[in-house]
Design an enzyme around this catalytic site. Structure first.
Site, PDB file in Angstrom:
ATOM      1  N   SER A  11      26.377 -45.608 -45.989  1.00 54.57           N
ATOM      2  CA  SER A  11      27.114 -46.082 -44.807  1.00 54.57           C
ATOM      3  C   SER A  11      26.751 -47.537 -44.547  1.00 54.57           C
ATOM      4  O   SER A  11      27.139 -48.116 -43.557  1.00 54.57           O
ATOM      5  CB  SER A  11      26.752 -45.214 -43.601  1.00 54.57           C
ATOM      6  OG  SER A  11      25.365 -45.285 -43.390  1.00 54.57           O
ATOM      7  N   ASN A  12      25.960 -48.107 -45.459  1.00 52.01           N
ATOM      8  CA  ASN A  12      25.425 -49.459 -45.263  1.00 52.01           C
ATOM      9  C   ASN A  12      26.178 -50.479 -46.130  1.00 52.01           C
ATOM     10  O   ASN A  12      25.982 -50.543 -47.343  1.00 52.01           O
ATOM     11  CB  ASN A  12      23.924 -49.417 -45.622  1.00 52.01           C
ATOM     12  CG  ASN A  12      23.233 -50.729 -45.376  1.00 52.01           C
ATOM     13  OD1 ASN A  12      23.851 -51.790 -45.376  1.00 52.01           O
ATOM     14  ND2 ASN A  12      21.928 -50.666 -45.165  1.00 52.01           N
ATOM     15  N   GLU A  39      19.411 -36.821 -44.926  1.00 56.98           N
ATOM     16  CA  GLU A  39      18.126 -37.110 -45.584  1.00 56.98           C
ATOM     17  C   GLU A  39      17.123 -35.998 -45.301  1.00 56.98           C
ATOM     18  O   GLU A  39      16.942 -35.601 -44.155  1.00 56.98           O
ATOM     19  CB  GLU A  39      17.549 -38.440 -45.064  1.00 56.98           C
ATOM     20  CG  GLU A  39      18.270 -39.648 -45.599  1.00 56.98           C
ATOM     21  CD  GLU A  39      17.489 -40.957 -45.367  1.00 56.98           C
ATOM     22  OE1 GLU A  39      16.249 -40.904 -45.245  1.00 56.98           O
ATOM     23  OE2 GLU A  39      18.139 -41.999 -45.309  1.00 56.98           O
ATOM     24  N   ASP A  66      17.823 -44.758 -51.962  1.00 56.86           N
ATOM     25  CA  ASP A  66      16.948 -44.618 -50.810  1.00 56.86           C
ATOM     26  C   ASP A  66      15.899 -45.708 -50.915  1.00 56.86           C
ATOM     27  O   ASP A  66      15.256 -45.863 -51.954  1.00 56.86           O
ATOM     28  CB  ASP A  66      16.298 -43.232 -50.745  1.00 56.86           C
ATOM     29  CG  ASP A  66      15.764 -42.973 -49.340  1.00 56.86           C
ATOM     30  OD1 ASP A  66      16.567 -43.033 -48.388  1.00 56.86           O
ATOM     31  OD2 ASP A  66      14.554 -42.763 -49.182  1.00 56.86           O
ATOM     32  N   ARG A 171      16.137 -53.877 -54.453  1.00 55.44           N
ATOM     33  CA  ARG A 171      17.458 -53.310 -54.749  1.00 55.44           C
ATOM     34  C   ARG A 171      18.025 -53.919 -56.025  1.00 55.44           C
ATOM     35  O   ARG A 171      18.542 -53.208 -56.890  1.00 55.44           O
ATOM     36  CB  ARG A 171      18.395 -53.576 -53.559  1.00 55.44           C
ATOM     37  CG  ARG A 171      19.822 -53.088 -53.770  1.00 55.44           C
ATOM     38  CD  ARG A 171      20.555 -52.934 -52.466  1.00 55.44           C
ATOM     39  NE  ARG A 171      19.792 -52.058 -51.577  1.00 55.44           N
ATOM     40  CZ  ARG A 171      19.069 -52.498 -50.526  1.00 55.44           C
ATOM     41  NH1 ARG A 171      19.079 -53.773 -50.189  1.00 55.44           N
ATOM     42  NH2 ARG A 171      18.357 -51.650 -49.824  1.00 55.44           N
TER      43      ARG A 171
HETATM   44  P1  IMP Z   1      17.785 -46.272 -46.446  1.00 57.10           P
HETATM   45  O1  IMP Z   1      17.668 -46.478 -47.907  1.00 57.10           O
HETATM   46  O2  IMP Z   1      19.190 -46.559 -45.995  1.00 57.10           O
HETATM   47  O3  IMP Z   1      17.259 -44.944 -45.994  1.00 57.10           O
HETATM   48  O4  IMP Z   1      16.909 -47.418 -45.794  1.00 57.10           O
HETATM   49  C1  IMP Z   1      15.746 -47.198 -45.074  1.00 57.10           C
HETATM   50  C2  IMP Z   1      15.493 -48.287 -44.063  1.00 57.10           C
HETATM   51  O5  IMP Z   1      14.926 -49.406 -44.731  1.00 57.10           O
HETATM   52  C3  IMP Z   1      16.710 -48.763 -43.311  1.00 57.10           C
HETATM   53  O6  IMP Z   1      16.375 -48.871 -41.950  1.00 57.10           O
HETATM   54  C4  IMP Z   1      16.994 -50.106 -43.859  1.00 57.10           C
HETATM   55  O7  IMP Z   1      17.450 -50.960 -42.843  1.00 57.10           O
HETATM   56  C5  IMP Z   1      15.651 -50.560 -44.422  1.00 57.10           C
HETATM   57  N1  IMP Z   1      15.888 -51.298 -45.660  1.00 57.10           N
HETATM   58  C6  IMP Z   1      16.210 -50.809 -46.871  1.00 57.10           C
HETATM   59  N2  IMP Z   1      16.446 -51.791 -47.734  1.00 57.10           N
HETATM   60  C7  IMP Z   1      16.282 -52.920 -47.052  1.00 57.10           C
HETATM   61  C8  IMP Z   1      16.433 -54.271 -47.408  1.00 57.10           C
HETATM   62  O8  IMP Z   1      16.803 -54.664 -48.520  1.00 57.10           O
HETATM   63  N3  IMP Z   1      16.189 -55.133 -46.413  1.00 57.10           N
HETATM   64  C9  IMP Z   1      15.813 -54.759 -45.165  1.00 57.10           C
HETATM   65  N4  IMP Z   1      15.670 -53.522 -44.789  1.00 57.10           N
HETATM   66  C10 IMP Z   1      15.914 -52.597 -45.717  1.00 57.10           C
END
Ligand code: IMP
Length: 184
Positions: A11-12, A39, A66, A171
């Site tokens: 969703s990001n 999750e 993730d 990433r």
């Molecule tokens: P998820 O992979 O979407 O579960 O991310 C976990 C958390 O880590 C989220 O709150 C993201 O905002 C943060 N996060 C993941 N990757 C990044 C990044 O590249 N920059 C900043 N925050 C990140």
């Protein structure tokens, strides 16, 4: 070339932008597959990504990522709970926890699980760095304004352009590994 078009379940939109810029270099078209991820609670990012993947029932080549921020002084916290902690404490809360903490080293980890008709394949990317003393920059998302990658020029990811972040980020490293494998 195993595939030249795959989907990213998230969703990001920031993740989509960053990851598609990487895969484009491998000639792979990354398409946003909008989902609200379910999750599970686990200490293992790979397990979380695989679980989310298994909730997508459509038979398409799809990848789920993730990611998390691991602060060494706090034994890897917030790690797999990064989004929960970001929502509740935010970057100001992390900086508050880090007040008077000398060891500011931290890392971001990205675990991606990719599935196609051949099965599930995992890739990982890590970037080492440290937590800044203040919020700096407004680019990127999440913890970017407080994370300074070690191999950079003392800038936070929030102070970098997307291209600069992509040269170093967890990433980009994970998606480069996927891109290499898909084009092998
Ligand atoms: P998820 O992979 O979407 O579960 O991310 C976990 C958390 O880590 C989220 O709150 C993201 O905002 C943060 N996060 C993941 N990757 C990044 C990044 O590249 N920059 C900043 N925050 C990140």
């Amino acid at each position: 070339m195993k595939k030249n078009k795959i989907y990213l379940g998230t969703s990001n939109k920031n993740k989509v932008k960053e990851a598609s810029a990487i895969l484009e270099k491998f000639g792979i078209n990354l398409i946003h597959y909008p989902i609200e991820r379910i999750e599970i609670q686990s200490d293992n990012l790979e397990e979380i990504a695989i679980f989310s993947l298994k909730n997508v029932h459509e038979k398409i080549p799809i990848v789920i990522e993730d990611a998390g921020l691991f602060i060494n002084k706090f034994k890897g916290f917030p790690g797999p709970y990064s989004s929960y902690v970001l929502e509740r404490l935010g970057n100001p809360g992390i900086l508050k926890l880090m007040e008077n903490v000398e060891d500011r080293t931290a890392k971001y980890i990205s675990a991606i699980a990719y599935r196609d008709e051949t099965g599930i394949h995992n890739f990982k990317g890590i970037v080492e760095g440290s937590i800044a003393f203040s919020i700096r920059g407004s680019n990127g998302f999440g913890y970017d304004p407080i994370f300074i990658p070690k191999e950079g020029k003392d800038q936070t990811f929030g102070e970098m352009s997307e291209q600069e972040k992509n040269l170093l980020s967890h990433r980009s490293r994970a998606f480069i590994a996927l891109g290499k494998w898909l084009t092998e």
